[in-house]
Design a protein around this motif. Structure first.
Motif, short mmCIF file in Angstrom:
data_model
loop_
_atom_site.label_atom_id
_atom_site.label_comp_id
_atom_site.label_asym_id
_atom_site.label_seq_id
_atom_site.Cartn_x
_atom_site.Cartn_y
_atom_site.Cartn_z
N PRO A 102 0.82 -1.11 -0.06
CA PRO A 102 0.07 -0.03 0.04
C PRO A 102 0.91 1.27 0.03
CG PRO A 102 -0.01 -0.94 2.27
CD PRO A 102 0.86 -1.91 1.24
N ALA A 103 0.75 2.07 -0.96
CA ALA A 103 1.39 3.27 -1.19
C ALA A 103 0.59 4.33 -1.84
CB ALA A 103 2.64 3.16 -1.58
N SER A 104 1.05 5.44 -1.97
CA SER A 104 0.28 6.52 -2.85
C SER A 104 0.78 6.38 -4.16
CB SER A 104 0.48 7.90 -2.26
OG SER A 104 -0.04 8.13 -0.85
N THR A 105 0.05 5.66 -4.98
CA THR A 105 0.48 5.14 -6.40
C THR A 105 -0.80 5.59 -7.33
OG1 THR A 105 0.21 2.83 -6.14
CG2 THR A 105 2.23 3.74 -5.82
N GLU A 106 -0.56 5.50 -8.49
CA GLU A 106 -1.66 5.60 -9.59
C GLU A 106 -1.21 4.92 -10.65
OE1 GLU A 106 -1.86 9.31 -12.03
OE2 GLU A 106 -0.99 10.02 -10.13
N ALA A 107 -1.95 3.83 -11.48
CA ALA A 107 -1.56 3.36 -12.32
C ALA A 107 -2.56 2.81 -13.49
CB ALA A 107 -0.91 1.82 -12.09
N TRP A 108 -2.49 2.79 -14.58
CA TRP A 108 -3.52 2.18 -15.73
C TRP A 108 -3.48 0.98 -15.82
CZ3 TRP A 108 -7.12 5.21 -17.61
CH2 TRP A 108 -7.08 6.77 -17.30
N ARG A 109 -4.44 0.20 -15.45
CA ARG A 109 -4.60 -1.25 -15.63
C ARG A 109 -5.52 -1.52 -16.93
NH1 ARG A 109 -2.86 -3.18 -10.70
NH2 ARG A 109 -1.11 -2.07 -10.09
N ASP A 110 -5.85 -2.89 -17.08
CA ASP A 110 -6.65 -3.33 -18.09
C ASP A 110 -7.98 -3.06 -17.52
OD1 ASP A 110 -4.40 -4.11 -19.76
OD2 ASP A 110 -4.56 -6.19 -19.19
N ALA A 111 -8.20 -3.30 -16.09
CA ALA A 111 -9.58 -3.43 -15.72
C ALA A 111 -10.10 -1.63 -15.42
CB ALA A 111 -9.65 -3.74 -14.52
N GLY A 112 -8.82 -0.75 -15.42
CA GLY A 112 -9.24 0.52 -15.14
C GLY A 112 -8.14 1.40 -14.55
N TYR A 113 -8.53 2.68 -14.12
CA TYR A 113 -7.55 3.46 -13.51
C TYR A 113 -7.51 3.05 -12.01
CZ TYR A 113 -5.21 7.65 -11.69
OH TYR A 113 -4.58 8.72 -11.37
N ARG A 114 -6.11 2.66 -11.47
CA ARG A 114 -6.09 2.47 -10.17
C ARG A 114 -5.42 3.72 -9.29
NH1 ARG A 114 -2.44 0.08 -6.40
NH2 ARG A 114 -3.32 -1.32 -4.98
N LEU A 115 -5.81 4.40 -8.39
CA LEU A 115 -5.47 5.14 -7.44
C LEU A 115 -5.29 4.61 -6.03
CD1 LEU A 115 -4.40 8.20 -7.24
CD2 LEU A 115 -6.75 8.91 -7.11
N ALA A 116 -4.17 4.84 -5.44
CA ALA A 116 -4.03 4.48 -4.09
C ALA A 116 -3.32 5.77 -3.13
CB ALA A 116 -3.08 3.55 -3.81
N ARG A 117 -3.89 6.31 -2.25
CA ARG A 117 -3.36 7.27 -1.21
C ARG A 117 -3.36 6.82 0.21
NH1 ARG A 117 -5.73 13.02 -2.64
NH2 ARG A 117 -4.79 12.38 -4.59
N THR A 118 -2.11 7.20 0.66
CA THR A 118 -1.87 6.87 2.16
C THR A 118 -1.98 8.35 3.01
OG1 THR A 118 -0.33 5.24 1.63
CG2 THR A 118 -0.29 6.14 3.95
N PHE A 119 -2.88 7.95 3.92
CA PHE A 119 -3.20 9.34 4.70
C PHE A 119 -3.06 8.97 6.52
CE2 PHE A 119 -7.06 7.06 3.95
CZ PHE A 119 -7.82 7.25 5.08
N ARG A 120 -3.20 9.76 7.23
CA ARG A 120 -3.15 9.58 8.77
C ARG A 120 -4.44 9.70 9.28
NH1 ARG A 120 1.07 8.35 12.21
NH2 ARG A 120 2.44 8.84 10.56
N LEU A 121 -5.22 8.82 10.03
CA LEU A 121 -6.32 9.14 10.88
C LEU A 121 -6.07 10.07 11.89
CD1 LEU A 121 -7.43 5.33 11.06
CD2 LEU A 121 -8.33 7.22 9.59
N PRO A 122 -7.10 10.99 12.24
CA PRO A 122 -6.88 11.74 13.08
C PRO A 122 -6.96 11.24 14.49
CG PRO A 122 -9.39 11.90 12.56
CD PRO A 122 -8.50 10.89 11.51
N LEU A 123 -6.19 12.06 15.60
CA LEU A 123 -5.91 11.71 16.83
C LEU A 123 -7.10 11.62 17.54
CD1 LEU A 123 -2.45 13.58 17.46
CD2 LEU A 123 -2.87 11.19 16.94
N GLU A 124 -8.01 12.52 17.37
CA GLU A 124 -9.09 12.76 18.31
C GLU A 124 -9.94 11.87 17.93
OE1 GLU A 124 -10.71 16.95 18.30
OE2 GLU A 124 -8.83 17.46 19.45
#
Length: 438
Positions: A102-124
């Motif tokens: 898992p990482a912030s990546t993007e790629a064009w696949r045969d099935a479609g456009y794949r977008l992955a983004r890593t973020f941090r959940l809030p502390l509260e």
């Protein structure tokens, strides 16, 4: 240089359309990327809000993912914990390839456009009534604090990282690219066809100009040859008169000569005058304008007449002449066809050896026309001489004039026929007239 310029124009047109195709495809893909980015931002914003609610985070996020994949353009969505121990997903999960890191990546696949983004959940992790001004202390707050402490040990604890993954349908972008390809190929093809038509028209114009120039040259040459032929025919015609006078005096001298030697010389002079007169008559027959007057006739009758006329030559060479069976009717000028047959038969008799046979044959073609052949068993024509047959003054006989076959060809051309030669199987020659109408 013109062809190089046209080729350069075709290459430039093709490159331009290729560039436009790639630009349109890039725009179509950018629209997919922008859509995926907007959905991803909305998803992360929603996840952060649910995280602040604190309670029932997993159930709420799963509901969000399920609703998200209901969209026509979102094929799958997933949320992966930072340590990879927990995954929430919906839609066509098998096409997300969640085994990848898992990482912030993007790629064009045969099935479609794949977008992955890593973020941090809030502390509260506060929900409604959280904090000191909320529900207060006591047993309720203690119970709530214990639940929050228990949840913080889970995979999606406050302050931890998570990765959101989306798979967006690329069908619309692919369809736009396909339409762009068809459009650009059509434009390029139309341009190439236009350039090809212009080049063809230009080439045809040049050829037409060349043909017209050549036609004018041939017309001038034909006019010159026609005038020259008329002058030569007039000269030949005028030459016959003094020849006739010379022959008459030579014949009178031969009959009244005082001795045998003078009589022999006078007879030789008569023979030479006759020979020259025959050559002049043959030349006049060749140079005389041809204007056939066709009529229906039986070629067998003409060959029978010519057989009687050529009887001395047939007897001298002991050659037999096989005529035609009567009954067929052809359309031709009688005298001109008779002259053509006379020349062909005379050549065949002279080419045949002693005891030979000259055959005449009449065949009907598929289109209803006739082919008239004169065949002999002589030596035939050498291959080197075939191309020169039917040309004026070409002959292989020492005593030939070279006008016989030329006259035959001229008569055939006047009728719209064809005259030709072919070797006879087994030895000999076949001269023919083809395309005779019935």
């Amino acid at each position: 240089m013109t062809w190089i310029a046209l080729l350069a124009a075709l290459v430039a047109l093709g490159f331009w359309q290729w560039h436009e195709y790639r630009h349109e495809c890039a725009l179509a893909r950018q629209s997919v990327v922008r859509f995926a980015e907007s959905v991803m931002n909305a998803l992360i914003g929603g996840l952060r809000s649910h995280r602040r609610l604190g309670f029932f985070f997993t159930e709420q996020v799963q509901g969000v993912l399920d609703e998200l994949v209901q969209s026509e353009d979102v094929l799958a969505a997933a949320l992966i914990s930072g340590d990879g121990s927990s995954t929430l997903s919906a839609g066509r999960v098998e096409q997300l390839d969640l085994r990848a890191a898992p990482a912030s990546t993007e790629a064009w696949r045969d099935a479609g456009y794949r977008l992955a983004r890593t973020f941090r959940l809030p502390l509260e992790a506060g929900g409604p009534g959280a904090g000191h001004g909320g529900m207060g202390g006591g047993r309720g707050w203690e119970r709530r604090r214990q639940m929050m402490s228990q949840e913080s040990t889970q995979a999606f604890a406050p302050g931890t990282e998570a990765t959101a993954v989306l798979l967006v349908d690329r069908a619309r972008a692919d369809e736009a690219c396909r339409r762009a390809a068809i459009s650009r190929i059509s434009v390029a093809t139309a341009g190439w066809l236009l350039v090809a038509c212009v080049a063809f028209a230009w080439r045809m114009t040049v050829r037409l100009a060349e043909a017209r120039g050549h036609a004018r040259s041939l017309e001038a040459e034909a006019r010159y040859l026609r005038d020259l032929g008329q002058a030569a025919a007039g000269l030949a015609h005028e030459t016959r008169n003094p020849l006739g006078l010379i022959r008459g005096w030579a014949q009178r001298l031969a009959s009244s000569a005082a001795n045998v030697e003078d009589a022999s010389q006078a007879r030789t002079l008569v023979e030479e005058c006759d020979r020259v007169t025959a050559r002049i008559n043959q030349f006049l027959a060749f140079a005389r304008p041809s204007d056939p007057r066709p009529e229906h006739l039986d070629p067998a009758d003409l060959i029978a007449e010519l057989t009687a006329l050529l009887e001395p030559d047939l007897a001298a060479r002991r050659v037999a002449l096989r005529g035609l069976d009567p009954g067929e009717s052809v359309l031709a000028d009688r005298e001109m066809l008779r002259q053509a047959l006379f020349n062909l038969l005379q050549n065949a008799i002279q080419a045949s050896g002693e005891g030979g046979v000259v055959e005449t044959r009449l065949h009907r073609n598929r289109d209803g026309s006739f082919r008239l052949e004169v065949a002999d068993r002589g030596p035939g024509v050498a291959e080197a001489h075939v191309s020169r047959l039917f040309t004026p003054y070409f002959t292989t006989r020492p005593d030939g004039t070279g006008l016989g076959l030329a006259i035959v060809r001229r008569i055939a051309a006047a009728h719209g026929w064809e005259a030709g030669y072919q070797p006879r199987p087994g030895g000999g020659a076949i001269f023919w007239l083809d395309g005779i109408h019935g």
